[in-house]
Design an enzyme around this catalytic site. Structure first.
Site, PDB file in Angstrom:
ATOM      1  N   LYS A  20       6.951  -3.917  -2.770  1.00 46.52           N
ATOM      2  CA  LYS A  20       8.485  -3.340  -2.769  1.00 46.52           C
ATOM      3  C   LYS A  20       8.764  -3.532  -1.392  1.00 46.52           C
ATOM      4  O   LYS A  20       9.998  -4.362  -0.830  1.00 46.52           O
ATOM      5  CB  LYS A  20       8.939  -2.008  -3.169  1.00 46.52           C
ATOM      6  CG  LYS A  20      10.373  -1.607  -3.010  1.00 46.52           C
ATOM      7  CD  LYS A  20      11.051  -2.433  -3.805  1.00 46.52           C
ATOM      8  CE  LYS A  20      12.407  -1.822  -3.983  1.00 46.52           C
ATOM      9  NZ  LYS A  20      13.367  -3.071  -4.890  1.00 46.52           N
ATOM     10  N   CYS A  36       0.931  -1.063  -0.014  1.00 51.37           N
ATOM     11  CA  CYS A  36       0.069  -0.075   0.013  1.00 51.37           C
ATOM     12  C   CYS A  36       1.043   1.185  -0.002  1.00 51.37           C
ATOM     13  O   CYS A  36       2.205   1.186   0.160  1.00 51.37           O
ATOM     14  CB  CYS A  36      -0.967   0.020   1.216  1.00 51.37           C
ATOM     15  SG  CYS A  36      -1.952  -1.409   1.461  1.00 51.37           S
TER      16      CYS A  36
END
EC number: 2.6.1.16
Length: 602
Positions: A597, A2
């Site tokens: 990531k 997010c």
């Protein structure tokens, strides 16, 4: 996982606020997401959101036409509730005046939701986040101002979170809070920003403040206010200047960030080598030699980087204990004040690594951080910090941060070796040569990797094999292929391949060998012969001018160097092989499915 981007201006910006928010969302895409949305205050609260790619959602709902001086943007990775328009962020209260975005997980939110529903609140989504908006609304009903209501709401919330909230009835502030999920403040002139990470703010400012766990506050266009346990914090002393440019966070003419970052490795390695601080490296080396136990902690690629050190430490008569971050509890009873932990994380925000470090520090373990991000949580939770200077890494699949981590750990090993009385002059010369050798590796192997990718395109599985210090490189190569090309790959010690894995080998089955460890090359050749006898397509990364190439179907030659730095060179063609295979198979290597990531939830 997010992403949050919120910005507040003193007056209307020259570009529409919605366009600025959309560009912020684009900077967040690399974190992984399934939905996107924005909220602005312009004569009332306006919320636009949906599942889908940022560009698609932005065009569908006309983000670029939205006006105002304060707004929030969010990319969501579904944890509670399916990815759809209703569950996308921002979420609002019953009256539609409060908008909230949130990263993380609110624990036992169902109990809070039930309590609020009994008080008449109507929920629209299945998410845990919506609870926050209704809590603030409830406390405002009781007569509290927005900030007081926000603080009271936080007192009811448990879990890992980064929160940003705006209120159309008090539109001159963005309220924020952080606990175990990254959040920064971008400090500007006539504006301020709240965001998940640094690349998101680089279009606007290089001055940032890292919000710490347990802190909360608000930003206006001209003020940053932070509290912890009711005590105002000195924010001016915490402003840091980030040495990255906005251009560093763009593709710069490359088709994908991953390819750009592979090609940036010579520069990143040179920057990291130049930035190694001898006093700090010596402190870590001495602690390494004095420690009772040495834990090497990391997740994913960072764990593999740690293994390159773990596999050579026994030569210093040190028995390392590699720890996958999420499994730190296995050794919990062993942690002691005489131990050392080397914790590795690109972002410095990986939740599993942070939790492992906190558990270790509670028991007195000295912690050394290896991270790429100044001011990250890991850097603050550690006794000593070794920064890799790789620059921003936007591609989800780590490339340049792996090689700079390996270089940093190799420098620690060399310093420990010297402290034991060994001559390391030749190794020091090799360290200085690594950036140029990396450049030559890229130049010489890119073409071979690209052609080889065409042969792997239709395959369904592959093995990566190595012995000794070559195994972590094989593991990293296999991970890259899985991450971006969606091709099943497994890494094994080459000698272990006889004990089960070889059963799957058939005609044309790709087996990639890593010959980065000169002490194990000859033994590895016997495994090459075994695989060839069963019809495997044998591929290998081999030192230039070695005889290994003759035994392989496809040999990828890399410049010769010692085993200490060989992992850096041998992993580069494996990174490129994964990249080109992804492209051949029609996938976007920058946005692998189901991956983020920075993993900030357990």
């Amino acid at each position: 996982m997010c992403g949050i981007f919120g910005i507040i201006f003193a007056e209307r910006p020259r570009r529409p606020l919605g366009e600025i928010l959309r560009r912020g969302l684009e900077r967040l895409e690399y974190r992984g997401y399934d939905s996107a949305g924005v909220a602005v205050v312009d004569r009332g609260l306006v919320v636009k959101k949906d599942a889908g790619k940022v560009a698609e959602v932005a065009q569908r709902y006309g983000f670029d036409s939205l006006q105002g001086v304060v707004g929030l943007a969010h990319t969501r990775w579904a944890t509670h509730g399916k990815p759809d328009q209703v569950n996308a962020h921002p979420h609002v209260d019953c009256r539609g005046v409060i908008a909230v975005v949130h990263n993380g997980i609110i624990e036992k939110y169902a109990e809070l939701k039930e309590e609020l529903m009994k008080r008449g609140h109507v929920f629209r989504s299945e998410t845990d986040t919506e609870v926050i908006a209704h809590l603030v609304e409830e406390y405002k009903k009781q007569g509290l101002d927005t900030f007081s209501a926000f603080k009271k709401a936080l007192s009811r919330v448990r879990g890992a979170y980064a929160i940003a909230l705006i209120d159309a009835e008090n539109p001159r502030a963005i309220y924020f809070a952080r606990n175990l999920s990254p959040l920064i403040i971008g400090v500007g002139e006539g504006f301020n920003i709240v965001a998940s990470d640094i690349p998101t703010v680089l279009d606007h400012t290089k001055r940032v403040i890292a919000v710490r766990d347990g802190e909360y506050g608000y930003i206006t266009a001209g003020e940053v206010y932070i509290e912890a346990d009711g005590v105002p914090q000195d924010v001016a002393a915490r402003i840091e200047e980030i040495p990255w440019s906005a251009e560093m966070a763009t593709k710069g003419g490359y088709p994908h960030f991953m390819l750009k970052e592979i090609y940036e490795q010579p520069e990143s390695l040179a920057s990291t080598a130049a930035g190694l601080e001898p006093a700090q490296i010596e402190t870590v080396a001495n602690a390494l030699l004095a420690a009772r136990n040495v834990y090497i902690v990391g997740a994913g690629t960072s764990y593999h980087a740690g293994l390159t050190l773990a596999f050579i430490l026994p030569r210093l008569r040190i028995t390392p204990i590699p720890v996958i971050s999420s499994e730190y509890a296995i050794y919990e009873d062993l942690y002691d004040k005489d131990d050392l932990a080397i914790a590795i994380s690109q972002s410095g925000e990986t939740i599993d690594t942070i939790k492992a470090v906190k558990a270790m520090r509670e028991r007195g373990v000295k912690v050394v951080a290896v991270t790429n991000v100044v001011g990250s949580t890991l850097s603050r939770e550690s006794d000593v910090v070794l920064y890799t200077r790789a620059g921003p890494e936007i591609g989800v699949a780590a490339t340049k941060t792996f090689t700079t981590q390996v270089l940093t750990l190799a420098a620690v090993y060399l310093t420990a070796l010297r402290a034991l009385g060994h001559d390391v002059a030749e190794h020091q010369r090799e360290l200085k040569a690594v950036p140029d050798l990396a450049r030559k590796t890229i130049e010489k192997t890119a073409g071979t990797a690209k052609e080889l990718a065409k042969r792997l395109r239709q395959r369904h599985s592959a093995y990566y094999l190595g012995r000794g210090a070559a195994l972590p490189v094989a593991m990293e190569g296999a991970l890259k292929l899985k991450e971006v090309a969606y091709l099943h790959a497994e890494a094994y010690p080459a000698g272990e391949s006889k004990h089960g894995p070889i059963a799957l080998v058939e005609e044309g089955f790709p087996v990639i060998f890593v010959f980065s460890d000169p002490n194990t090359g000859e033994k590895t050749l016997s495994n090459v012969a075994e695989m060839k006898a069963r019809g495997a397509l044998t591929i290998g990364t081999v030192p230039a001018r070695s005889d290994y190439a003759k035994k392989l179907d496809v040999a990828i030659e890399v410049p010769q160097t010692s085993e200490l730095f060989a992992p850096i060179l041998h992993v580069i063609p494996l990174q490129m092989l994964a990249y080109f295979t992804a492209v051949e198979r029609g996938y976007d290597p920058d946005k692998p499915r189901n991956l983020a990531k920075t993993v900030t939830v357990e």
